[in-house]
Design a protein around this motif. Sequence first.
Motif, mmCIF file in Angstrom:
data_model
loop_
_atom_site.group_PDB
_atom_site.id
_atom_site.type_symbol
_atom_site.label_atom_id
_atom_site.label_comp_id
_atom_site.label_asym_id
_atom_site.label_seq_id
_atom_site.Cartn_x
_atom_site.Cartn_y
_atom_site.Cartn_z
ATOM 1 N N GLU A 161 0.845 -1.174 -0.160
ATOM 2 C CA GLU A 161 -0.003 0.168 0.092
ATOM 3 C C GLU A 161 0.667 1.221 0.185
ATOM 4 O OE1 GLU A 161 -3.307 2.597 0.219
ATOM 5 O OE2 GLU A 161 -2.986 0.523 -0.303
ATOM 6 N N LEU A 162 1.970 1.143 0.777
ATOM 7 C CA LEU A 162 2.754 2.584 0.791
ATOM 8 C C LEU A 162 3.497 2.877 -0.548
ATOM 9 C CD1 LEU A 162 4.403 4.488 2.338
ATOM 10 C CD2 LEU A 162 6.232 2.974 2.625
ATOM 11 N N VAL A 163 3.962 1.441 -1.539
ATOM 12 C CA VAL A 163 4.321 1.956 -2.632
ATOM 13 C C VAL A 163 2.948 2.572 -3.728
ATOM 14 C CG1 VAL A 163 5.035 0.835 -5.025
ATOM 15 C CG2 VAL A 163 5.874 -0.108 -2.651
ATOM 16 N N SER A 164 1.869 2.272 -3.658
ATOM 17 C CA SER A 164 0.712 2.631 -4.257
ATOM 18 C C SER A 164 0.647 4.055 -3.862
ATOM 19 C CB SER A 164 -0.640 1.686 -3.942
ATOM 20 O OG SER A 164 -1.525 2.204 -4.770
ATOM 21 N N ARG B 124 1.044 3.798 -16.541
ATOM 22 C CA ARG B 124 1.716 2.740 -16.535
ATOM 23 C C ARG B 124 2.493 2.693 -14.839
ATOM 24 N NH1 ARG B 124 4.596 1.380 -21.979
ATOM 25 N NH2 ARG B 124 2.865 1.367 -23.311
ATOM 26 N N ILE B 125 3.003 3.714 -14.328
ATOM 27 C CA ILE B 125 3.761 3.618 -13.026
ATOM 28 C C ILE B 125 2.712 3.182 -11.943
ATOM 29 C CG2 ILE B 125 4.824 5.105 -11.426
ATOM 30 C CD1 ILE B 125 6.286 6.283 -13.889
ATOM 31 N N ARG B 126 1.458 4.185 -12.096
ATOM 32 C CA ARG B 126 0.672 4.019 -10.967
ATOM 33 C C ARG B 126 -0.104 2.557 -11.254
ATOM 34 N NH1 ARG B 126 -2.298 10.009 -10.547
ATOM 35 N NH2 ARG B 126 -0.487 10.783 -9.329
ATOM 36 N N TYR B 127 -0.495 2.189 -12.482
ATOM 37 C CA TYR B 127 -1.099 0.658 -12.664
ATOM 38 C C TYR B 127 -0.174 -0.380 -11.920
ATOM 39 C CZ TYR B 127 -5.058 0.901 -15.654
ATOM 40 O OH TYR B 127 -6.332 0.879 -16.093
ATOM 41 N N GLY B 128 1.152 -0.200 -11.994
ATOM 42 C CA GLY B 128 2.094 -1.245 -11.693
ATOM 43 C C GLY B 128 2.116 -1.291 -9.969
ATOM 44 N N ALA B 129 1.979 0.132 -9.611
ATOM 45 C CA ALA B 129 2.144 0.053 -7.946
ATOM 46 C C ALA B 129 0.726 -0.314 -7.464
ATOM 47 C CB ALA B 129 2.145 1.953 -7.539
ATOM 48 N N VAL B 130 -0.348 -0.162 -7.951
ATOM 49 C CA VAL B 130 -1.683 -0.827 -7.349
ATOM 50 C C VAL B 130 -1.377 -2.335 -7.559
ATOM 51 C CG1 VAL B 130 -4.093 -0.856 -7.796
ATOM 52 C CG2 VAL B 130 -2.905 1.355 -7.907
ATOM 53 N N MET B 131 -1.059 -2.680 -8.652
ATOM 54 C CA MET B 131 -0.782 -4.154 -8.726
ATOM 55 C C MET B 131 -0.200 -4.862 -7.748
ATOM 56 S SD MET B 131 -2.766 -5.068 -11.408
ATOM 57 C CE MET B 131 -1.952 -6.608 -11.907
ATOM 58 N N PHE B 132 1.053 -4.263 -7.451
ATOM 59 C CA PHE B 132 1.866 -4.557 -6.459
ATOM 60 C C PHE B 132 1.145 -4.581 -4.899
ATOM 61 C CE2 PHE B 132 5.220 -3.484 -3.109
ATOM 62 C CZ PHE B 132 5.897 -4.637 -3.230
#
Length: 305
Positions: free
Chosen positions: A27-30, A191-199
């Motif tokens: 969640e912190l990454v997102s 794309r950066i935000r998509y990846g963060a939410v996926m993580f």
Amino acid sequence: MNLELLAVFAGASIRLSAPLLLAATGELVSERAGVLNMSVEGMMLTGAFLGATFSWLTGNPALGLLFGMLGVIPLALLQAFLSVTLRANQIVTGIGINILALGGTTLAYREIFGERSSAAIPGLAHWSPPLLGKLPLFGAALFDQVWLLYAGLAVLIATAVVMRHTALGIALHAAGVAPRAVDQSGLPVARIRYGAVMFSGVMAAAAGCFISIGDIHTFTEGMTNGSGYLAIAAIIFGNWKLGRTALACLLFGVATAMQFQLPMFGLHVPTALLVMLPYLLALVAVAGLIGRQTAPPALTQPFKR
């Protein structure tokens, strides 16, 4: 004070803080990338259900963990699509997904398990470091934990390194601070935000699996019981810094362990007070009573080119 009881209390605190730590890391990454993933609670619950179900079906808890983490990806994609592509309100969409996950897992649980709800579900194995696990008194109680806890610590350290010392970490930070500058530099903010939410979703699923097949070895309706919201509160408590967030998760774990362990020390505190203690600490964090909170400037703010 009995040192053996103290060791048991410390071990329980670490165990109960583990799912919060796993969920909060993702969640912190997102949030650092600018997306408040309020659906982390629903993702944890979905991961817990899928992990328990596939562990029960296959007899292999490792496969249960794998399917639990993979099965949450559609929910993470939905959250990212609503938040990043459609630029919908992140809080409203997150709560909506939480409600969807609660209803969906409850229905599926009753259909799949039915009267077999008391069936034993294979759980993840325990592991302890070779030397630390053999320490007298505290060794087994503190360090004999589910191996997923140690994997989570490894992911935490790797995340800290990536966020602080790599170009990807800089891009993630920038997406939550100045997304327009990131876009002008040629990097894809979406794309950066998509990846963060996926993580965030995968880590939340791992946290849910820790509860169902790592700790309790069963699944019950709504078993995450607000842990996802506590993970978000831990990030606020830690002022969006990974190390402080980890300490906040441990603090919440201690507060949760108190309701089970204090009677062993002969301390009789009203049960209701102990149950509400983690959420009271979370309220203190959200209210800003522990100091000034500095959230990423672009957090919850949709970006449009």
